[in-house]
Design an enzyme around this catalytic site. Structure first.
Site: not given
Ligand code: MSP
Length: 525
Positions: A21, A24, A130, A133, A155, A158, A305, A308
């Protein structure tokens, strides 16, 4: 940045079970822009991104879809995560998947080392976990459920029930690192940025640290512990290791020496893993801690925030299909102060596209080229005498280039773009003030017209160079329309730290017609 030093920068590795999304995408384009900038400055740059493929979340999602976890992640990575990089025009140097052998094997090397050094012990554990997380939750993130989850502990992130896990685990002696970590934050004040993130981390660590459970024994989708194969390594510590294994930890010492340590850019949701657990693991292994961790804010949609699971997720393609990848990159990097939360709305996106990109930068480029075609048969004229006003434009260009580089050094892409935009605004104003179309009607003003249009074209040359890390596609079109490829070389090889030096564009260069860089879009939404 000191000369000769390597600039190694990473995104988090994403869970492929979620489709990508715009959150990311935000982290990924920020890291890509920072690395494109450094690459273009001639720094020894390396950008890493990738996917985090182990753990219970993935195991359950695969089971629910009736396939093996490996089949599941292969499909998602191939269908959704590699294409994301194309969608956003990302020039990463590597993509790591935690199911690759280069990772799995060397994660085992790392943990064996920690075990041998006495930082790991076996114990019993009972705590609330969780799966969303992939984390045992601290009390501060456990809340009472409501509605269908009434009577259960859920959580806070979530809003889903937590699971009580009771098992034999191996633990990492994180509690022993409190003093060394506090010392690190003190002696390396830039280790955690921005200040709000640094303060949060210091206050968290100051309260004392508990040892960390680093293995799980009730499922097998993970990397086995080398000394006890009935356990797999906890998915988060497995994931953190990607930053080291991707640049040769355990397999290619020379590359590891060249690249390590890294800068990590992460969302603030995963700050503690990167700024507390990760440096402690590295200290325990006797390796250098990262150069720094930069935590950016959250994209908010409708004040929440974006995620999905809360159905506010927006796919990057929804934006890029209509506006293109440059507009996506520009919007998120300029509209949000890097480090703070920012609200996304379609209205704001469309409005900035029109005013800043189409009417601001795009129009400046089109009309400058069109006037050179019309008044000078497409040949860049030579400037005659510079007036105070022209010299002021030159100073704005030089100052903007210096300020932008300083801002990038601090990871503040929004400030860098603001600085660069002073050139766009000044040149548009300069055209209005000088009215080249009026000068063109008077043969006696030919010299002045030449100076004005040279100034605009040379300003565009600087803009193309400075904006190419942010908007690689439109700047490449502009570069080609300016006709400078032959005399100056490829855009991506223009030394960005010299971009503000006046006069690189040679008079006599042939420009060619430029289609609108940011065409009007038909809005259906
Ligand atoms: N797999 C772990 C990270 C491991 S790193 C060694 C993880 N993955 S995740 O798919 O959930 O991605 C999280 C990251 O996606 C956040 O840290 C951020 O960089 C980005 N984001 C996810 N949602 C976001 C928002 N709503 N806003 C900004 N960034 C976001 O956590």
């Amino acid at each position: 940045m000191p000369a000769g030093e390597s600039f190694y920068i990473t995104t988090p590795i994403y869970y492929p079970s979620d489709v990508p999304h715009i959150g990311h995408g935000y982290t990924t384009v920020a890291v890509d822009t920072l690395s494109r900038w450094h690459r273009q400055a001639g720094d020894d740059t390396w950008m890493l991104t990738g996917t985090d493929e182990h753990g219970q979340k993935m195991l359950r999602a695969a089971a629910a879809n009736g396939v093996t976890p490996q089949e599941w992640v292969d499909k998602l990575v191939g269908e959704a995560w590699f294409p994301l990089l194309e969608t956003l025009d990302v020039a990463n140097d590597d993509f790591i998947r935690t199911t690759q052998e280069r990772h799995e094997k060397n994660v085992q090397v790392f943990f064996q080392r920690l075990y041998d050094r006495g930082y790991i012990y076996a114990g019993e554990y009972e705590a609330l976990y969780c799966v969303g997380c992939e984390e045992f939750k601290p009390d501060s993130e456990i809340v009472d459920g409501t509605g269908p989850f009434e009577g259960l502990k859920v959580c806070a992130i979530h809003s889903k029930p937590l699971e009580l896990l009771q098992e034999k685990n191996y633990f990492f002696k994180l509690s022993e690192f409190q003093d060394r970590l506090l010392e690190l934050y003190k002696t390396q004040p830039d280790f955690v940025r921005p200040d709000s993130a640094r303060n949060e981390v210091i206050s968290f660590v100051s309260q004392g640290l508990k040892d960390l459970s680093i293995s799980r024994s009730t499922f097998d989708w993970g990397i086995p512990l080398p000394w006890d194969e009935s356990h797999v390594i906890y998915v988060w510590v497995d994931a953190l290791l990607n930053y080291a294994t991707a640049v040769g930890y355990g397999s290619d010492e020379d590359t590891f020496q060249q690249r390590w340590p890294a800068y990590h850019v992460v969302g603030k949701d995963i700050l503690r893993f990167h700024a507390v657990i990760w440096p402690a693991l590295l200290m325990a292994a006797g390796l250098d801690v990262p150069k720094g961790v930069f935590a950016h804010g959250w994209l908010l949609v409708g004040g929440e925030k974006m995620s999905k699971s809360k159905l506010t997720g927006i796919a990057p393609t929804e934006l890029t299909d209509v506006f293109g990848s440059d507009a996506y990159r520009y919007y998120f990097l300029s509209a949000i102060a890097f480090g703070q939360d920012g609200s996304f709305s379609w209205e704001d996106f469309a409005a900035r596209y029109q005013s800043e990109l189409a009417n601001g930068f795009g129009n400046l480029a089109s009309r400058t080229i069109a006037m050179i075609e019309k008044y000078f048969d497409g040949v860049v004229p030579e400037a005659s005498e510079y007036t105070e006003q022209d010299l002021e434009v030159q100073k704005i260009v030089a100052d903007a280039a210096t300020a932008a580089d300083a801002a990038v050094e601090h990871f503040r892409l929004d400030e860098a773009i603001d600085a660069i935009w002073t050139i766009v605004d000044r040149l548009n104003h300069y055209i209005t003030e000088n009215e080249p179309w009026a000068l063109a009607r008077d043969e006696n003003q030919r010299a002045r017209l030449s100076t004005v249009l040279y100034t605009c074209a040379e300003g565009l040359r600087a803009l193309a160079v400075l904006l190419s890390p942010v908007m690689p596609q439109s700047t490449a079109k502009l570069w080609s329309a300016l006709g400078v490829e032959e005399s100056l070389g490829a855009l991506a090889s223009q030394p960005i730290r010299d971009a503000g030096t006046w006069g690189a564009l040679s008079p006599g260069t042939h420009v060619s017609t430029l289609a609108p860089l940011f065409p009007r879009v038909e809005q259906t939404a």
